[in-house]
Design a protein around this motif. Structure first.
Motif, mmCIF file in Angstrom:
data_model
loop_
_atom_site.group_PDB
_atom_site.id
_atom_site.type_symbol
_atom_site.label_atom_id
_atom_site.label_comp_id
_atom_site.label_asym_id
_atom_site.label_seq_id
_atom_site.Cartn_x
_atom_site.Cartn_y
_atom_site.Cartn_z
ATOM 1 N N ASN A 1 0.777 -1.347 0.117
ATOM 2 C CA ASN A 1 0.032 -0.001 -0.084
ATOM 3 C C ASN A 1 0.857 1.307 -0.061
ATOM 4 O OD1 ASN A 1 -2.485 -1.494 0.024
ATOM 5 N ND2 ASN A 1 -2.833 -1.348 2.102
ATOM 6 N N PHE A 2 1.949 1.291 0.681
ATOM 7 C CA PHE A 2 2.798 2.385 0.821
ATOM 8 C C PHE A 2 3.656 2.525 -0.530
ATOM 9 C CE2 PHE A 2 2.886 2.062 5.557
ATOM 10 C CZ PHE A 2 2.328 3.155 6.003
ATOM 11 N N ILE A 3 4.058 1.679 -1.194
ATOM 12 C CA ILE A 3 4.749 1.601 -2.498
ATOM 13 C C ILE A 3 3.766 2.011 -3.475
ATOM 14 C CG2 ILE A 3 5.836 0.314 -4.226
ATOM 15 C CD1 ILE A 3 7.065 -1.429 -2.072
ATOM 16 N N SER A 4 2.364 1.585 -3.393
ATOM 17 C CA SER A 4 1.208 1.832 -4.442
ATOM 18 C C SER A 4 0.925 3.240 -4.201
ATOM 19 C CB SER A 4 0.162 1.132 -4.327
ATOM 20 O OG SER A 4 0.448 -0.380 -4.554
ATOM 21 N N GLY A 5 0.817 3.832 -3.093
ATOM 22 C CA GLY A 5 0.559 5.207 -2.631
ATOM 23 C C GLY A 5 1.415 6.145 -3.179
ATOM 24 N N ALA A 6 2.637 5.771 -2.923
ATOM 25 C CA ALA A 6 3.964 6.635 -3.126
ATOM 26 C C ALA A 6 3.920 6.830 -4.865
ATOM 27 C CB ALA A 6 5.243 6.262 -2.889
ATOM 28 N N LEU A 7 3.804 5.801 -5.545
ATOM 29 C CA LEU A 7 3.840 5.659 -7.230
ATOM 30 C C LEU A 7 2.402 6.742 -7.468
ATOM 31 C CD1 LEU A 7 4.456 2.162 -7.986
ATOM 32 C CD2 LEU A 7 5.853 4.073 -8.344
ATOM 33 N N VAL A 8 1.404 6.670 -6.939
ATOM 34 C CA VAL A 8 0.349 7.423 -7.279
ATOM 35 C C VAL A 8 0.519 8.848 -6.825
ATOM 36 C CG1 VAL A 8 -2.155 7.841 -6.733
ATOM 37 C CG2 VAL A 8 -1.434 5.767 -7.117
ATOM 38 N N LEU A 9 1.108 9.353 -6.019
ATOM 39 C CA LEU A 9 1.210 10.556 -5.260
ATOM 40 C C LEU A 9 2.267 11.321 -5.997
ATOM 41 C CD1 LEU A 9 0.371 10.264 -1.665
ATOM 42 C CD2 LEU A 9 -0.837 11.199 -3.329
#
Length: 195
Positions: free
Chosen positions: A11-19
């Motif tokens: 979730n943290f990696i996906s969130g960083a890639l989106v943000l």
């Protein structure tokens, strides 16, 4: 517990890639806006608009400058040199900004949905010696002449225009423009099935 940490990590990696692309986009927009605000403030002071509108004058004049620049940039994009230059910048942004290509495609789809062009082109095959060339019929005259666009594969918006005799044209009445363009993008796959 291990599953929880793995899920949290994903979730943290996906969130960083989106943000990350969004943050970069907003930082760039903030820099651009502050640039136009700076010149808007100078122009508003020169025109004495700051006496009437106060501090909002810099935003109004800066926004006006930005809109004018965007409008005239549309005219400049018709020049081939600038098209190549912007394509080069586009490619560099795709390399250095993760998610840029995806966000650009989403923005282009939204713009194309708002500005729906009615495509009156007709998919055809053009007789070229012993071969048939996929093409689009643009216009047809009463003198048995036709204006034909031959796309440069895989691009459907680049190519050559020719005026030919209509007896060299084979129409593809059951082929939609969308199917035709999709076939061009895949280097002609599926054209043999068109009729």
């Amino acid at each position: 517990m291990k599953k929880f940490f793995q899920q949290a990590e994903r979730n943290f990696i996906s969130g960083a890639l989106v943000l990350l692309p969004l943050i970069v986009f907003f930082v760039i927009m903030q820099k651009i806006w502050s640039f136009f605000q700076n010149y808007g403030e100078k122009a508003a002071h020169l025109l004495r608009l700051d006496d009437i509108l106060g501090t909002a004058a810099r935003d109004v004049v800066g926004g006006f400058f930005l809109i004018v620049l965007i409008y005239f940039s549309g005219y400049l994009m018709r020049l081939a040199f600038l098209k190549k230059f912007t394509s080069w910048i586009d490619n560099q942004l795709m390399i250095f900004l993760p998610g840029y290509e995806k966000n650009k495609k989403i923005a282009e789809e939204k713009l194309n949905a708002k500005v729906k062009k009615i495509n009156t082109d007709v998919p055809i095959l053009l007789k070229y010696g012993d071969y048939w060339q996929p093409a689009l019929l643009k216009e047809e005259s009463d003198q048995e002449k036709a204006l034909v666009f031959i796309p440069a594969v895989p691009f459907s918006d680049r190519g050559q225009l020719y005026i030919v005799n209509t007896n060299l044209i084979k129409r593809l009445p059951h082929t939609s423009i969308e199917d035709f363009q999709a076939s061009l993008k895949s280097f002609g796959k599926g054209i043999l099935d068109f009729n």
